[in-house]
Each structure stands twice: as C-alpha cells, then as structure tokens.
Design a protein around this motif. Structure first.
Motif, PDB file in Angstrom:
ATOM      1  N   LEU A  56       0.834  -1.201   0.000  1.00  0.00           N
ATOM      2  CA  LEU A  56       0.000   0.000   0.000  1.00  0.00           C
ATOM      3  C   LEU A  56       0.870   1.254   0.000  1.00  0.00           C
ATOM      4  CD1 LEU A  56      -2.896   1.086   0.136  1.00  0.00           C
ATOM      5  CD2 LEU A  56      -2.727   1.015   2.630  1.00  0.00           C
ATOM      6  N   GLY A  57       1.925   1.242   0.807  1.00  0.00           N
ATOM      7  CA  GLY A  57       2.824   2.390   0.826  1.00  0.00           C
ATOM      8  C   GLY A  57       3.556   2.564  -0.491  1.00  0.00           C
ATOM      9  N   ALA A  58       3.999   1.453  -1.091  1.00  0.00           N
ATOM     10  CA  ALA A  58       4.698   1.534  -2.377  1.00  0.00           C
ATOM     11  C   ALA A  58       3.783   2.077  -3.473  1.00  0.00           C
ATOM     12  CB  ALA A  58       5.239   0.159  -2.762  1.00  0.00           C
ATOM     13  N   VAL A  59       2.521   1.647  -3.468  1.00  0.00           N
ATOM     14  CA  VAL A  59       1.560   2.170  -4.448  1.00  0.00           C
ATOM     15  C   VAL A  59       1.333   3.660  -4.221  1.00  0.00           C
ATOM     16  CG1 VAL A  59      -0.844   2.055  -5.210  1.00  0.00           C
ATOM     17  CG2 VAL A  59       0.442  -0.048  -4.820  1.00  0.00           C
ATOM     18  N   GLY A  60       1.265   4.069  -2.929  1.00  0.00           N
ATOM     19  CA  GLY A  60       1.108   5.492  -2.628  1.00  0.00           C
ATOM     20  C   GLY A  60       2.267   6.320  -3.147  1.00  0.00           C
ATOM     21  N   LEU A  61       3.483   5.807  -3.041  1.00  0.00           N
ATOM     22  CA  LEU A  61       4.642   6.512  -3.588  1.00  0.00           C
ATOM     23  C   LEU A  61       4.531   6.626  -5.107  1.00  0.00           C
ATOM     24  CD1 LEU A  61       7.481   4.907  -1.429  1.00  0.00           C
ATOM     25  CD2 LEU A  61       6.864   7.328  -1.470  1.00  0.00           C
ATOM     26  N   GLY A  62       4.048   5.562  -5.729  1.00  0.00           N
ATOM     27  CA  GLY A  62       3.842   5.630  -7.170  1.00  0.00           C
ATOM     28  C   GLY A  62       2.805   6.677  -7.556  1.00  0.00           C
ATOM     29  N   LEU A  63       1.741   6.794  -6.756  1.00  0.00           N
ATOM     30  CA  LEU A  63       0.726   7.806  -7.035  1.00  0.00           C
ATOM     31  C   LEU A  63       1.282   9.220  -6.854  1.00  0.00           C
ATOM     32  CD1 LEU A  63      -2.411   6.183  -5.343  1.00  0.00           C
ATOM     33  CD2 LEU A  63      -1.869   6.328  -7.780  1.00  0.00           C
TER      34      LEU A  63
ATOM     35  N   PRO B 295      11.302  16.720 -10.513  1.00  0.00           N
ATOM     36  CA  PRO B 295      11.702  15.302 -10.363  1.00  0.00           C
ATOM     37  C   PRO B 295      10.517  14.384 -10.105  1.00  0.00           C
ATOM     38  CG  PRO B 295      12.188  16.495  -8.355  1.00  0.00           C
ATOM     39  CD  PRO B 295      11.661  17.521  -9.331  1.00  0.00           C
ATOM     40  N   TRP B 296       9.608  14.292 -11.050  1.00  0.00           N
ATOM     41  CA  TRP B 296       8.428  13.460 -10.879  1.00  0.00           C
ATOM     42  C   TRP B 296       8.778  11.973 -10.817  1.00  0.00           C
ATOM     43  CZ3 TRP B 296       8.071  10.000 -14.820  1.00  0.00           C
ATOM     44  CH2 TRP B 296       8.761  10.338 -16.003  1.00  0.00           C
ATOM     45  N   TYR B 297       9.923  11.613 -11.349  1.00  0.00           N
ATOM     46  CA  TYR B 297      10.316  10.215 -11.431  1.00  0.00           C
ATOM     47  C   TYR B 297      10.856   9.668 -10.102  1.00  0.00           C
ATOM     48  CZ  TYR B 297      14.547  12.917 -12.183  1.00  0.00           C
ATOM     49  OH  TYR B 297      15.547  13.845 -12.063  1.00  0.00           O
ATOM     50  N   VAL B 298      11.262  10.566  -9.191  1.00  0.00           N
ATOM     51  CA  VAL B 298      11.863  10.100  -7.931  1.00  0.00           C
ATOM     52  C   VAL B 298      10.864   9.290  -7.091  1.00  0.00           C
ATOM     53  CG1 VAL B 298      13.032  10.792  -5.810  1.00  0.00           C
ATOM     54  CG2 VAL B 298      13.524  11.990  -7.945  1.00  0.00           C
ATOM     55  N   PRO B 299       9.617   9.766  -6.884  1.00  0.00           N
ATOM     56  CA  PRO B 299       8.669   8.928  -6.132  1.00  0.00           C
ATOM     57  C   PRO B 299       8.376   7.599  -6.816  1.00  0.00           C
ATOM     58  CG  PRO B 299       7.900  11.195  -6.238  1.00  0.00           C
ATOM     59  CD  PRO B 299       9.039  11.083  -7.188  1.00  0.00           C
ATOM     60  N   LEU B 300       8.388   7.579  -8.153  1.00  0.00           N
ATOM     61  CA  LEU B 300       8.159   6.318  -8.857  1.00  0.00           C
ATOM     62  C   LEU B 300       9.285   5.326  -8.575  1.00  0.00           C
ATOM     63  CD1 LEU B 300       6.879   7.622 -12.321  1.00  0.00           C
ATOM     64  CD2 LEU B 300       5.530   6.610 -10.481  1.00  0.00           C
ATOM     65  N   VAL B 301      10.512   5.828  -8.593  1.00  0.00           N
ATOM     66  CA  VAL B 301      11.646   4.955  -8.276  1.00  0.00           C
ATOM     67  C   VAL B 301      11.560   4.461  -6.830  1.00  0.00           C
ATOM     68  CG1 VAL B 301      14.159   4.864  -8.048  1.00  0.00           C
ATOM     69  CG2 VAL B 301      13.124   6.062  -9.993  1.00  0.00           C
ATOM     70  N   ALA B 302      11.194   5.355  -5.912  1.00  0.00           N
ATOM     71  CA  ALA B 302      11.065   4.961  -4.503  1.00  0.00           C
ATOM     72  C   ALA B 302       9.986   3.900  -4.332  1.00  0.00           C
ATOM     73  CB  ALA B 302      10.753   6.182  -3.647  1.00  0.00           C
ATOM     74  N   GLY B 303       8.843   4.064  -5.010  1.00  0.00           N
ATOM     75  CA  GLY B 303       7.787   3.070  -4.920  1.00  0.00           C
ATOM     76  C   GLY B 303       8.217   1.715  -5.453  1.00  0.00           C
ATOM     77  N   PHE B 304       9.003   1.740  -6.524  1.00  0.00           N
ATOM     78  CA  PHE B 304       9.491   0.476  -7.091  1.00  0.00           C
ATOM     79  C   PHE B 304      10.449  -0.217  -6.126  1.00  0.00           C
ATOM     80  CE2 PHE B 304      12.762  -1.815  -9.501  1.00  0.00           C
ATOM     81  CZ  PHE B 304      11.981  -2.755 -10.163  1.00  0.00           C
ATOM     82  N   LEU B 305      11.351   0.557  -5.517  1.00  0.00           N
ATOM     83  CA  LEU B 305      12.323  -0.026  -4.601  1.00  0.00           C
ATOM     84  C   LEU B 305      11.703  -0.486  -3.289  1.00  0.00           C
ATOM     85  CD1 LEU B 305      15.318   2.450  -5.081  1.00  0.00           C
ATOM     86  CD2 LEU B 305      15.068   0.156  -6.048  1.00  0.00           C
TER      87      LEU B 305
END
Length: 242
Positions: free
Chosen positions: A176-183, A210-220
C-alpha cells in the motif's frame, strides 16, 4: 490419522540413509493429528517419547516449517494434556524452548525487507516533495492553512506505510505504501504535463520537476519474497542440543 503401522514406518524411515524431506513432513503432520481413545493416547505418548531419543541425527531432522522432529514430538506430547504432558523429559523440553526462541530471533532479524538504497531514495523523495509543496504554497512553515494537513498526510503517509509494513513483515501494508509513492510520482507527472501545456513561456523549472523520484522509490519499496532462512531445509538436520 495414519494407522500405527504407518507411524512406525515413518519413524523407521528417519533412521534410514535415504530419508527424504517428504517423509519428515509426513511424520510431523501425522503426530500433529490427535489420537482417538484412551488406549490410543497411551500408544501415542509412547510413540512421541521414542521420537525424542532416535539414534543418530534422526531426532533433529528438520521439517519444511523449520521444526525438528524432537521439538514437534515435545509439542505434540504437551498437547495430549495431563498426565501425558508430565512425561516430557526436562532436557527435551528445554531444547524445544531454545529452538523456538532461536527461530523467533531469526524471524525478527528478517522482518526488515528493505534495501538501503530504497530507504535513501525514499528519504530524498520526501525532502524533495516537501520543498516543492512549500514552493507552490501548499505547505507553509510560518502558518497552517487548510491545505497543510492534507498535503502533509499525502506526503508522509505512503513512505511511512511502506517502511512500517517492511518492519512489521506485513506485505499488504508495505505494498500500500509503495503504491502510494507511485501515485505521488503520477501526481507530479500530471503537474509537469499540465505545466508544459500552459503555453510557450512555461518556466524550465517545471520541466526539471523530479516526478520520477517517487516512482523509483515506490518500485524499490515494493515487497519482495524473502529467501528461505538457513536451517529450514529438511536435508540438513540441525542439532539444538548444547
């Protein structure tokens, strides 16, 4: 429940050179089933006591769940209740307690399933987004407005859920947290797209957002399947005696 002869055959198989993991699991599953009748209780108690003193390493063969034959026999005998539980040898009971305690400590050591890189990127993500929210007026450090609380919840909620889920070994909360980071990343991506479509004089800083940073964090921060801990294999028995 298997017949007594079946239990005897499974016990004999443990001492054979060609014992396979499936036979260990079959025996552990069989002794976990309650017997029927008073006579069956006496026979089961004697059988469980025999498992605690098998020759060689047979009594410390480990099932797929990480429990040795000896510990499983101790627990099954305790489940029979009075007076059979009083027949558990003190040394076998102490070894079973140490084995369970050791497994719990190993389990706590594996609860954090987050790479260091994921934590670093997540911290950077929170800092960057907090700076951007302050720049765009969603968050004010001098006064609290109606947007401050929702913005802060949206910022700190997902990374907090991801880290807590990893520490508590809760893949659902971590996901849930990873999906939230992706959002969060999608939110800033939409901001970039809207900004670039506003006209020719769009500031270049919008393009560098840097819109891509939260996406990378959610993936990791996504949950990962944990490898089997050492000592849970049935092919390598472990002795828990001192």
């Amino acid at each position: 429940m298997p017949a007594p002869s079946s239990l005897t055959e499974l016990r004999a198989a443990l001492s054979s050179p060609g014992v396979i993991p499936a036979e260990v699991d079959a025996l552990l599953a069989a002794i976990a089933q309650p017997p029927e009748g008073e006579e069956a209780l006496r026979a089961r108690a004697d059988f469980l006591l025999s498992l605690m003193s098998l020759p060689g390493d047979a009594s410390v063969l480990t099932g797929s769940a990480g429990t040795t034959v000896r510990t499983a026999a101790v627990e099954a005998l305790l489940e029979l209740g009075y007076p059979y539980a009083l027949e558990v040898p003190p040394d076998a009971l102490e070894r079973a307690r140490r084995e369970r305690g050791s497994r719990r400590k190993k389990g706590r050591g594996r609860t954090i399933n987050v790479p260091t890189s994921a934590l670093v990127v997540t911290v950077i993500t929170v800092q960057l987004q907090l700076l951007l929210l302050w720049m765009f007026g969603f968050v004010s450090f001098s006064q609290v407005n109606l947007l401050t609380l929702p913005a802060l919840l949206g910022l700190f909620g997902p990374p907090a859920l991801a880290v807590i889920g990893a520490r508590k070994n809760s893949p659902g909360v971590q996901l849930l947290g990873a999906v939230g980071l992706g959002l969060q990343g999608l939110f800033w991506l939409m901001t970039v797209l809207l900004a670039t479509g506003m006209g020719r004089h769009t500031p270049q800083v919008w393009l560098a957002l840097p819109w891509y940073v939260p996406l990378v964090a959610g993936f990791l921060m996504r949950p990962r399947k944990q490898p089997d801990a050492p000592g849970t294999s049935t092919s390598a028995p472990q002795d828990v005696s001192p």
